[in-house]
Design a protein around this motif. Structure first.
Motif, mmCIF file in Angstrom:
data_model
loop_
_atom_site.group_PDB
_atom_site.id
_atom_site.type_symbol
_atom_site.label_atom_id
_atom_site.label_comp_id
_atom_site.label_asym_id
_atom_site.label_seq_id
_atom_site.Cartn_x
_atom_site.Cartn_y
_atom_site.Cartn_z
ATOM 1 N N UNK A 77 15.985 26.877 33.095
ATOM 2 C CA UNK A 77 15.869 27.796 31.968
ATOM 3 C C UNK A 77 17.087 27.593 31.078
ATOM 4 N N UNK A 78 16.866 27.409 29.800
ATOM 5 C CA UNK A 78 17.973 27.234 28.861
ATOM 6 C C UNK A 78 18.403 28.620 28.379
ATOM 7 N N UNK A 79 19.550 29.065 28.890
ATOM 8 C CA UNK A 79 20.058 30.395 28.569
ATOM 9 C C UNK A 79 20.801 30.423 27.240
ATOM 10 N N UNK A 80 21.408 29.273 26.885
ATOM 11 C CA UNK A 80 22.185 29.196 25.642
ATOM 12 C C UNK A 80 22.247 27.747 25.193
ATOM 13 N N UNK B 156 14.970 21.004 23.526
ATOM 14 C CA UNK B 156 14.679 22.365 23.933
ATOM 15 C C UNK B 156 15.881 23.248 23.611
ATOM 16 N N UNK B 157 15.608 24.537 23.374
ATOM 17 C CA UNK B 157 16.648 25.478 22.971
ATOM 18 C C UNK B 157 16.579 26.743 23.814
ATOM 19 N N UNK B 158 17.542 27.624 23.589
ATOM 20 C CA UNK B 158 17.616 28.883 24.334
ATOM 21 C C UNK B 158 16.246 29.557 24.401
ATOM 22 N N UNK C 152 26.218 24.800 25.697
ATOM 23 C CA UNK C 152 25.027 25.414 26.267
ATOM 24 C C UNK C 152 25.164 25.770 27.730
ATOM 25 N N UNK C 153 24.150 26.491 28.221
ATOM 26 C CA UNK C 153 24.103 26.939 29.602
ATOM 27 C C UNK C 153 22.679 26.808 30.125
#
Length: 111
Positions: A57-60, A74-76, A96-97
């Motif tokens: 999961x892209x959190x940030x 892909x983005x948050x 990112x996170x």
């Protein structure tokens, strides 16, 4: 019932993986593990594979993500799954996170 049901706060210590890339185990049982991966802009998660199924999961941030022969940006709020044994990697297009889950747990992350 597993010993680890709840995790409060930040989780374990950050471990440097490569320049611009570090990880922290948040919670785990033998069957499932949750890990935070922080990336600086330009940081690379080098192409690799493992026997674990991975859900991310892209959190940030924004990432260029490659899974097998497919690549997408892909983005948050976006997510992806990596089947067992599939080569995959990421490039951080900005800080990112990622929050990754692995089944079974990544014992190599506990060493």
């Amino acid at each position: 019932m597993p010993n680890e049901v709840f995790a409060r706060g930040a989780g374990g210590d950050w471990v440097d993986m490569a320049p611009g890339n570090r990880r922290r185990v948040l919670l785990h049982t033998k069957e499932l593990m949750m890990v935070a991966f922080a990336f600086d802009k330009g940081g690379i998660g080098a192409p690799h594979s493992h026997p674990h199924v991975q859900a991310s999961y892209i959190a940030r941030g924004r990432f260029e993500v490659t899974v097998g022969d497919r690549t997408d940006t892909l983005a948050a709020g976006d997510s992806f799954i990596v089947p067992s044994g599939t080569v995959h990697g990421v490039k951080a297009l900005e800080d990112g996170l990622l929050i990754d889950s692995f089944t079974p747990q990544r014992e190599d992350f506990l060493e």
